[in-house]
Design a protein around this motif. Structure first.
Motif, PDB file in Angstrom:
ATOM      1  N   SER A  15     -52.257  23.825  95.810  1.00 30.43           N
ATOM      2  CA  SER A  15     -53.316  23.812  96.824  1.00 30.43           C
ATOM      3  C   SER A  15     -52.864  23.008  98.028  1.00 30.43           C
ATOM      4  CB  SER A  15     -54.600  23.183  96.271  1.00 30.43           C
ATOM      5  OG  SER A  15     -55.186  23.999  95.283  1.00 30.43           O
ATOM      6  N   ASN A  26     -54.473  21.904 101.747  1.00 27.06           N
ATOM      7  CA  ASN A  26     -55.671  21.894 102.588  1.00 27.06           C
ATOM      8  C   ASN A  26     -55.550  20.848 103.670  1.00 27.06           C
ATOM      9  OD1 ASN A  26     -57.441  23.808 100.984  1.00 27.06           O
ATOM     10  ND2 ASN A  26     -56.943  22.306  99.403  1.00 27.06           N
ATOM     11  N   GLY A  32     -60.441  30.399 109.873  1.00 28.34           N
ATOM     12  CA  GLY A  32     -61.125  30.061 108.640  1.00 28.34           C
ATOM     13  C   GLY A  32     -62.386  29.264 108.888  1.00 28.34           C
ATOM     14  N   HIS A  70     -59.334  28.384  96.401  1.00 22.70           N
ATOM     15  CA  HIS A  70     -58.264  29.191  96.980  1.00 22.70           C
ATOM     16  C   HIS A  70     -58.758  30.147  98.060  1.00 22.70           C
ATOM     17  CE1 HIS A  70     -55.229  27.533  94.397  1.00 22.70           C
ATOM     18  NE2 HIS A  70     -55.986  27.754  93.348  1.00 22.70           N
ATOM     19  N   GLY A  71     -59.970  29.865  98.593  1.00 21.60           N
ATOM     20  CA  GLY A  71     -60.375  30.565  99.808  1.00 21.60           C
ATOM     21  C   GLY A  71     -61.545  31.493  99.718  1.00 21.60           C
ATOM     22  N   ARG A  87     -59.733  35.568 101.710  1.00 17.83           N
ATOM     23  CA  ARG A  87     -58.610  34.927 102.363  1.00 17.83           C
ATOM     24  C   ARG A  87     -57.599  35.994 102.773  1.00 17.83           C
ATOM     25  NH1 ARG A  87     -54.895  31.161  98.899  1.00 17.83           N
ATOM     26  NH2 ARG A  87     -53.703  31.307 100.827  1.00 17.83           N
ATOM     27  N   LYS A 113     -57.319  30.753 104.532  1.00 17.45           N
ATOM     28  CA  LYS A 113     -58.380  30.796 103.527  1.00 17.45           C
ATOM     29  C   LYS A 113     -59.760  30.734 104.183  1.00 17.45           C
ATOM     30  CE  LYS A 113     -56.255  27.326 101.537  1.00 17.45           C
ATOM     31  NZ  LYS A 113     -55.857  26.224 100.637  1.00 17.45           N
ATOM     32  N   TRP A 114     -60.795  31.057 103.364  1.00 17.66           N
ATOM     33  CA  TRP A 114     -62.200  31.030 103.808  1.00 17.66           C
ATOM     34  C   TRP A 114     -62.351  31.778 105.142  1.00 17.66           C
ATOM     35  CZ3 TRP A 114     -59.762  26.163 102.702  1.00 17.66           C
ATOM     36  CH2 TRP A 114     -59.876  25.802 101.366  1.00 17.66           C
TER      37      TRP A 114
END
Length: 361
Positions: A39, A41, A142, A184-185, A189, A202-203
Motif C-alpha cells: 500500500s 498512500n 482521485g 486499494h481504491g 481505481r 485510486k478512489w
C-alpha cells in the motif's frame, strides 16, 4: 482505519498515511494475497459510499460522461488483466544507505505486488466519450486529498493517450476475484500495467482528456532529479517524469544477513521488466561479478507481470555477497552500482540486487 488483515505480516512504514510493503513470502507467489498487497498512500484512506459515487469524464471529449457504478458495469464489457504494480520508490532503502534521502519512505524490495484485476477497459470509456484529436494526455483525479501537496490537493496524474487507449489499462472494481477493497481504491481505481504505481490512481472520481500532461503535484513529484538538485527548489523542467518501469530484480531467498551452511544453496527471486517488455535473463554471482550463473526463469504470464527465478549456487565459507542482475527483451541490463542511480527523491532504483550472507564451514 479499515485495513483488514493488513497488520499481520506486512512491513508497516507509516500508519497515517498508511504505507506498507509486502513480505518476501508473499512476493514468491505469482498472485499476491490481498492482505499482503503493498500500500502506498499520500493521505488518509477515504471511505466512499458506492451509491453516491459518480465518475466524470470530461475535457477534450465530444460527449462528457457522468457514470454511476451500476452504469459503468452495465454499459461496458467486463475485462480482466493480471498485472504487477510497483511503487516508484521501491528499494529506496538501498539508496538511503548510499546517502540520506530525508522525508521519504524507506521502502525495501516489497513495494511491489501482483493481482488479477477486473473492470472496464479505459479505452472503451474513452471511445464512448469521443476523445478529440488535440487530446494527447488522459488525466486522473482521485478522492484522496493530500496535505503533502503544495497546495493540498487530490492525488492525480496522467498518461499519454496512446497508453490510455491500450487494451490492458483498466478501470478496476475487482481485485483477485473480490470486490476492490477500500484500502486499494474502492469503489474504482485505474490500473496502468507496466507503469509506476503512482499513475494507477485510486478512489477515482474524474478522467480528463487534455492537450498537456497533468499539472497535479504528484505528476510532477514523481520524477527523477539530477543527483545534485535540491528537491525543494526545482522547476518542472528539471526532472524526468516517470512512466514505464525499468528492468530490475530482487533476491527473496535467502534472507538479508542470513546464516547458512556453505555448499549448494538455492537462491530465488523475481524480476520485472515493466512497460511491454519481458525479462529475458537473470544472472547471479557469488564472486563479486567475476563469474555469473544463469538462473532458471519462469515464463511471463503476460507482458504485464513479474517473473520468478531460481538458481542453485555453491556458497563458500565466510561472508558472501550475492549479486543478481536481470536483462530485458530490449537487451537492457541493470546497472551494477547504486551510485549511478542515486537521486534526491530515491525513485526508480534498478541497480543490481545485492544480498549479504554468512556461511558456516
Amino acid at each position: 482505519m479499515d485495513i483488514p488483515g493488513k497488520w499481520n505480516d506486512v512491513l508497516v512504514h507509516q500508519t497515517d498515511p498508511y504505507n506498507a510493503e509486502s513480505p518476501p513470502g508473499a512476493l514468491a507467489s505469482q498472485i499476491t494475497p490481498l492482505d499482503s498487497f503493498y500500500s502506498r498512500n499520500h493521505s488518509s484512506i477515504p471511505h466512499i459510499a458506492p451509491e453516491g459515487w459518480r465518475l466524470r469524464v470530461d475535457g477534450l471529449v465530444d460527449r462528457p460522461l457522468e457514470l454511476s457504478m451500476d452504469e459503468l458495469r452495465s454499459r461496458y464489457p467486463e475485462r480482466s488483466v493480471v498485472a504487477t504494480l510497483q511503487c516508484a520508490g521501491n528499494r529506496r532503502a538501498d539508496l538511503i544507505e548510499i546517502r540520506d534521502i530525508p522525508g521519504q519512505v524507506s521502502w525495501g524490495p516489497g513495494a511491489i505486488s501482483t493481482a488479477c484485476w477486473r473492470g472496464a477497459s479505459l479505452a472503451d470509456v474513452l471511445a464512448d466519450a469521443g476523445v478529440q484529436p488535440e487530446a494527447a494526455h488522459i488525466a486522473f483525479t482521485g478522492a484522496d486529498v493530500s496535505q503533502q501537496a503544495e497546495p493540498p490537493q487530490p492525488f492525480g496524474g496522467s498518461i499519454p493517450v496512446a497508453k490510455a487507449s491500450s487494451s490492458e489499462v483498466l478501470l478496476a472494481w475487482a481485485m483477485n476475484d473480490r470486490a476492490l477493497p477500500t484500502a486499494h481504491g474502492a469503489p474504482l481505481r485505474v490500473v496502468v500495467p507496466g507503469w509506476i504505481g503512482a499513475r494507477s490512481v485510486k478512489w477515482l472520481k474524474r478522467i480528463t482528456a487534455q492537450a498537456e500532461p497533468s499539472d497535479n503535484y504528484f505528476q510532477i513529484e514523481y520524477s527523477i532529479l539530477p543527483a545534485e538538485a535540491d528537491p525543494h527548489r526545482v522547476k518542472q523542467a528539471d526532472g524526468i517524469t516517470l512512466g514505464p518501469i525499468a528492468i530490475h530484480c530482487a533476491i527473496l531467498h535467502p534472507g538479508k544477513d542470513a546464516q547458512l551452511p556453505s555448499g549448494p544453496t538455492e537462491v530465488t527471486g523475481f524480476a520485472f521488466a515493466g512497460d511491454d517488455r519481458t525479462v529475458e535473463r537473470v544472472d547471479v554471482s557469488v564472486d563479486h561479478g567475476v563469474t555469473w550463473a544463469h538462473a532458471d526463469l519462469d515464463p511471463p504470464e503476460n507482458l504485464w507481470t513479474w517473473q520468478h527465478w531460481r538458481a542453485t549456487l555453491t556458497l563458500p565459507p565466510g561472508e558472501t555477497e550475492l549479486i543478481a542482475r536481470a536483462w530485458d527483451s530490449t537487451a537492457a541490463v541493470q546497472p551494477e552500482s547504486l551510485t549511478t542511480v542515486w537521486n534526491p527523491r530515491g525513485y526508480a532504483n534498478n541497480a543490481a540486487a545485492r544480498l549479504h550472507v554468512t556461511c558456516r564451514p
